[in-house]
Design a protein around this motif. Sequence first.
Motif, mmCIF file in Angstrom:
data_model
loop_
_atom_site.group_PDB
_atom_site.id
_atom_site.type_symbol
_atom_site.label_atom_id
_atom_site.label_comp_id
_atom_site.label_asym_id
_atom_site.label_seq_id
_atom_site.Cartn_x
_atom_site.Cartn_y
_atom_site.Cartn_z
ATOM 1 N N SER A 147 -11.154 -51.820 -8.018
ATOM 2 C CA SER A 147 -10.361 -51.150 -7.197
ATOM 3 C C SER A 147 -8.966 -52.243 -7.419
ATOM 4 O O SER A 147 -7.858 -51.619 -7.287
ATOM 5 C CB SER A 147 -10.760 -51.141 -6.012
ATOM 6 O OG SER A 147 -11.153 -52.534 -5.370
ATOM 7 N N SER A 193 -7.209 -50.848 -10.742
ATOM 8 C CA SER A 193 -6.708 -49.460 -11.051
ATOM 9 C C SER A 193 -5.322 -49.173 -10.440
ATOM 10 O O SER A 193 -5.124 -49.874 -9.361
ATOM 11 C CB SER A 193 -7.592 -48.376 -10.317
ATOM 12 O OG SER A 193 -8.855 -48.779 -10.885
ATOM 13 N N ASP A 206 -5.765 -43.983 -8.311
ATOM 14 C CA ASP A 206 -6.968 -43.736 -7.872
ATOM 15 C C ASP A 206 -7.502 -42.334 -8.152
ATOM 16 O O ASP A 206 -7.111 -41.395 -7.542
ATOM 17 C CB ASP A 206 -7.238 -43.876 -6.194
ATOM 18 C CG ASP A 206 -8.594 -43.918 -5.803
ATOM 19 O OD1 ASP A 206 -9.551 -43.667 -6.463
ATOM 20 O OD2 ASP A 206 -8.808 -43.627 -4.399
#
Length: 139
Positions: free
Chosen positions: A34, A37, A40
Motif C-alpha cells: 500500500s 502502490s 489502488d
Amino acid sequence: MFSKSNLLATLVGTVVMFFLGYLVWGIATVDFFSQHSLVDAMKDPPNLGLIAVGNLIAVFALSTLYSKWARGHHSLSQGFTYGAWIGVFMGVGMGLLQYGTMIWMDLTGHAVEAVLDIVFYGIIGAVIALVYQKTAVKE
C-alpha cells in the motif's frame, strides 16, 4: 496431461497457491505494497471464486509443464528450481514490463514483488514436484 500425478499436483498446488498467496499478499505484505502502490487497483472485496479458478488453471499449466521439464526425475530441490525460474519470468520479466508500461507501483514495490514471486513460485514448484515424487510409479 490428465495423469493421476498431474491432477493431484494440480489440486494440491491450487490449494497451496490460494492460501499461500492470501498469506503473502493478503496479510503479510499489505502495508508494504500500500505504501509502494501508485494506483489502488484492488477490488473490495476481491472475487475469491475467480482467484481460485485462476489458481487452478495456473497450477494445471505449471504442473503440466513441470512434468515435461522434470522428465521423470522429481525432487523438492528440482521442483523449487523449476518454480523459481517461473518466478523469475513472472517477477522480474513481467515486473519490468509492467514497470515500463504502467503506473502501478514504484521500483521498490516491483523489486520486492520479484523476490516474492521467485520464492512463491519456487514453493509451488516444490509442492508440485513432491506430489509427482509421491505418486510416481515405483519400479
